[in-house]
Design an enzyme around this catalytic site. Structure first.
Site, PDB file in Angstrom:
ATOM      1  N   LYS A 165      -2.001 -24.230  -1.025  1.00 42.37           N
ATOM      2  CA  LYS A 165      -2.123 -25.552  -1.547  1.00 42.37           C
ATOM      3  C   LYS A 165      -3.640 -25.862  -1.159  1.00 42.37           C
ATOM      4  O   LYS A 165      -4.465 -26.342  -1.872  1.00 42.37           O
ATOM      5  CB  LYS A 165      -1.293 -26.578  -1.003  1.00 42.37           C
ATOM      6  CG  LYS A 165       0.207 -26.201  -1.315  1.00 42.37           C
ATOM      7  CD  LYS A 165       1.243 -27.297  -1.138  1.00 42.37           C
ATOM      8  CE  LYS A 165       1.099 -27.580   0.549  1.00 42.37           C
ATOM      9  NZ  LYS A 165       1.716 -26.285   1.425  1.00 42.37           N
ATOM     10  N   ARG A 175       8.044 -24.124  10.565  1.00 47.33           N
ATOM     11  CA  ARG A 175       7.589 -24.928   9.214  1.00 47.33           C
ATOM     12  C   ARG A 175       8.131 -24.532   8.013  1.00 47.33           C
ATOM     13  O   ARG A 175       8.331 -25.371   7.197  1.00 47.33           O
ATOM     14  CB  ARG A 175       6.252 -24.761   9.274  1.00 47.33           C
ATOM     15  CG  ARG A 175       5.349 -25.318  10.413  1.00 47.33           C
ATOM     16  CD  ARG A 175       3.850 -24.822  10.486  1.00 47.33           C
ATOM     17  NE  ARG A 175       3.166 -25.072   9.493  1.00 47.33           N
ATOM     18  CZ  ARG A 175       1.924 -24.708   8.871  1.00 47.33           C
ATOM     19  NH1 ARG A 175       1.582 -23.669   9.621  1.00 47.33           N
ATOM     20  NH2 ARG A 175       1.281 -25.192   7.840  1.00 47.33           N
ATOM     21  N   ARG A 213       6.399 -34.785   1.235  1.00 49.43           N
ATOM     22  CA  ARG A 213       7.186 -33.627   1.870  1.00 49.43           C
ATOM     23  C   ARG A 213       8.688 -34.070   1.954  1.00 49.43           C
ATOM     24  O   ARG A 213       9.398 -33.299   2.676  1.00 49.43           O
ATOM     25  CB  ARG A 213       6.479 -33.154   3.201  1.00 49.43           C
ATOM     26  CG  ARG A 213       5.668 -31.995   3.153  1.00 49.43           C
ATOM     27  CD  ARG A 213       5.153 -31.978   4.661  1.00 49.43           C
ATOM     28  NE  ARG A 213       4.574 -30.527   4.856  1.00 49.43           N
ATOM     29  CZ  ARG A 213       3.364 -30.026   5.121  1.00 49.43           C
ATOM     30  NH1 ARG A 213       2.412 -30.943   4.633  1.00 49.43           N
ATOM     31  NH2 ARG A 213       3.184 -28.916   5.489  1.00 49.43           N
ATOM     32  N   ARG A 245      -4.862 -22.151  14.049  1.00 44.77           N
ATOM     33  CA  ARG A 245      -4.434 -23.262  14.037  1.00 44.77           C
ATOM     34  C   ARG A 245      -3.319 -23.208  14.954  1.00 44.77           C
ATOM     35  O   ARG A 245      -2.385 -22.007  14.728  1.00 44.77           O
ATOM     36  CB  ARG A 245      -4.155 -24.010  12.766  1.00 44.77           C
ATOM     37  CG  ARG A 245      -5.213 -24.733  12.161  1.00 44.77           C
ATOM     38  CD  ARG A 245      -4.838 -24.987  10.544  1.00 44.77           C
ATOM     39  NE  ARG A 245      -3.312 -25.520  10.417  1.00 44.77           N
ATOM     40  CZ  ARG A 245      -2.902 -25.672   9.317  1.00 44.77           C
ATOM     41  NH1 ARG A 245      -3.777 -25.580   8.091  1.00 44.77           N
ATOM     42  NH2 ARG A 245      -1.646 -25.781   9.100  1.00 44.77           N
ATOM     43  N   ARG A 261      -4.479 -15.963   8.880  1.00 46.33           N
ATOM     44  CA  ARG A 261      -5.330 -17.370   8.557  1.00 46.33           C
ATOM     45  C   ARG A 261      -6.104 -17.819   9.571  1.00 46.33           C
ATOM     46  O   ARG A 261      -5.781 -17.824  10.815  1.00 46.33           O
ATOM     47  CB  ARG A 261      -4.619 -18.195   8.084  1.00 46.33           C
ATOM     48  CG  ARG A 261      -5.226 -19.528   7.347  1.00 46.33           C
ATOM     49  CD  ARG A 261      -4.241 -20.185   6.418  1.00 46.33           C
ATOM     50  NE  ARG A 261      -3.352 -21.503   7.170  1.00 46.33           N
ATOM     51  CZ  ARG A 261      -2.636 -22.014   6.395  1.00 46.33           C
ATOM     52  NH1 ARG A 261      -2.607 -21.974   5.034  1.00 46.33           N
ATOM     53  NH2 ARG A 261      -1.586 -22.616   7.099  1.00 46.33           N
TER      54      ARG A 261
HETATM   55  P1  AMP Z   1      -0.204 -28.603   6.485  1.00 46.75           P
HETATM   56  O1  AMP Z   1      -1.546 -28.583   7.061  1.00 46.75           O
HETATM   57  O2  AMP Z   1      -0.242 -29.688   5.270  1.00 46.75           O
HETATM   58  O3  AMP Z   1       0.526 -27.520   6.465  1.00 46.75           O
HETATM   59  O4  AMP Z   1       0.400 -29.565   7.493  1.00 46.75           O
HETATM   60  C1  AMP Z   1       0.422 -29.155   8.865  1.00 46.75           C
HETATM   61  C2  AMP Z   1       1.551 -30.123   9.793  1.00 46.75           C
HETATM   62  O5  AMP Z   1       1.061 -31.522   9.846  1.00 46.75           O
HETATM   63  C3  AMP Z   1       2.901 -30.208   9.375  1.00 46.75           C
HETATM   64  O6  AMP Z   1       3.607 -28.887   9.799  1.00 46.75           O
HETATM   65  C4  AMP Z   1       3.583 -31.428   9.759  1.00 46.75           C
HETATM   66  O7  AMP Z   1       3.576 -31.346  11.145  1.00 46.75           O
HETATM   67  C5  AMP Z   1       2.488 -32.471   9.648  1.00 46.75           C
HETATM   68  N1  AMP Z   1       2.324 -33.039   8.214  1.00 46.75           N
HETATM   69  C6  AMP Z   1       1.424 -32.888   7.109  1.00 46.75           C
HETATM   70  N2  AMP Z   1       1.794 -33.531   6.079  1.00 46.75           N
HETATM   71  C7  AMP Z   1       2.913 -34.154   6.257  1.00 46.75           C
HETATM   72  C8  AMP Z   1       3.746 -34.845   5.722  1.00 46.75           C
HETATM   73  N3  AMP Z   1       3.495 -35.093   4.104  1.00 46.75           N
HETATM   74  N4  AMP Z   1       5.020 -35.365   6.173  1.00 46.75           N
HETATM   75  C9  AMP Z   1       5.288 -35.047   7.446  1.00 46.75           C
HETATM   76  N5  AMP Z   1       4.587 -34.222   8.182  1.00 46.75           N
HETATM   77  C10 AMP Z   1       3.295 -33.739   7.762  1.00 46.75           C
END
Ligand code: AMP
Length: 219
Positions: A16, A173, A91, A162, A129
């Site tokens: 994404k 996750r 989400r 990360r 990554r």
């Molecule tokens: P991402 O970089 O989109 O994979 O997000 C990393 C982390 O941020 C996720 O594992 C959640 O802990 C938090 N996070 C990001 N977007 C959301 C969302 N829309 N709702 C809840 N937690 C989020």
């Protein structure tokens, strides 16, 4: 024509973020990543950052009200008026419902793109990554390595893994995705808004981008 809110949907590691960055260049509209916004808040050490840090490091979702507010604030800024790309949001069903009302009120047409990738590929992909801590550029040790090992092509900074890309966190996750996020597919399918599914497993980021552009009827 109504401006579009492009929603990039899929499990962590489905591409994404990469597709959102390519589409931002292509469409010249902002890329809104809730994950990036939350990581920025953690890095700045402000109150919200402190509040969400533990949840994120454990691979769990942060509360809906927090992300809903971040997105509502960001999408009402002037640069979003011609449309934007959402990456990692919504989400949960509650987030999707809040977003639907907001987009309707602001006059944006939601368009969902679901990037499908199987989990074994995701685990391998996320494990390779790396990210630039300065500009956020993403690299993959296998498909998109930096020119100089371990350093960002743009900033020269040493690349990092990360915290939430460690393998046990990745599994957490993916579980959060299965439990809380995947059910949104039924919601999108029933919404009547444009909803496209693409195979994100194979092909270079440019090839996946070509498929995304094709379903969006972009040249
Ligand atoms: P991402 O970089 O989109 O994979 O997000 C990393 C982390 O941020 C996720 O594992 C959640 O802990 C938090 N996070 C990001 N977007 C959301 C969302 N829309 N709702 C809840 N937690 C989020």
């Amino acid at each position: 024509m109504q401006p579009k809110a492009l929603i990039l949907f899929g499990p962590p590691g489905s591409g994404k973020g990469t597709q959102a960055k390519l589409l931002r260049e292509r469409l010249q509209v902002p890329h809104i990543s809730t994950g990036d916004m939350l990581r920025e808040r953690i890095a700045s050490g402000d109150h919200l950052g402190v509040q969400v840090q533990e949840l994120m490091q454990a691979g769990r979702l942060v509360p809906d009200e927090i992300v809903n507010q971040l997105v509502a604030d960001r999408t009402s800024q002037a640069d979003c008026a011609t449309g934007f790309i959402l990456d990692g949001y919504p989400r949960t069903l509650q987030q999707a419902e809040v977003l639907a009302v907001q987009l309707r009120q602001q006059g944006f047409q939601p368009v969902v793109i679901h990037l499908k990738v199987d989990y074994t590929k995701i685990i391998a992909r996320i494990a390779g990554r790396r990210q630039c801590p300065v500009c956020g550029a993403l690299y993959s040790l296998t498909s998109n390595p930096p020119q100089r090992p371990d350093h960002c092509d743009l900033e020269g900074a040493r690349l990092v893994i990360r915290d939430d890309d460690k393998e046990f966190v990745i599994r957490e996750r993916l579980e959060a995705y299965d439990r809380q996020t995947r059910p949104l597919l039924d919601y999108f399918a029933a919404s009547g808004d444009p909803f496209h599914e693409l195979d994100g497993s194979d092909g270079t980021p440019q090839e996946v981008l070509a498929s995304v552009c094709s379903v969006l009827n972009l040249e």
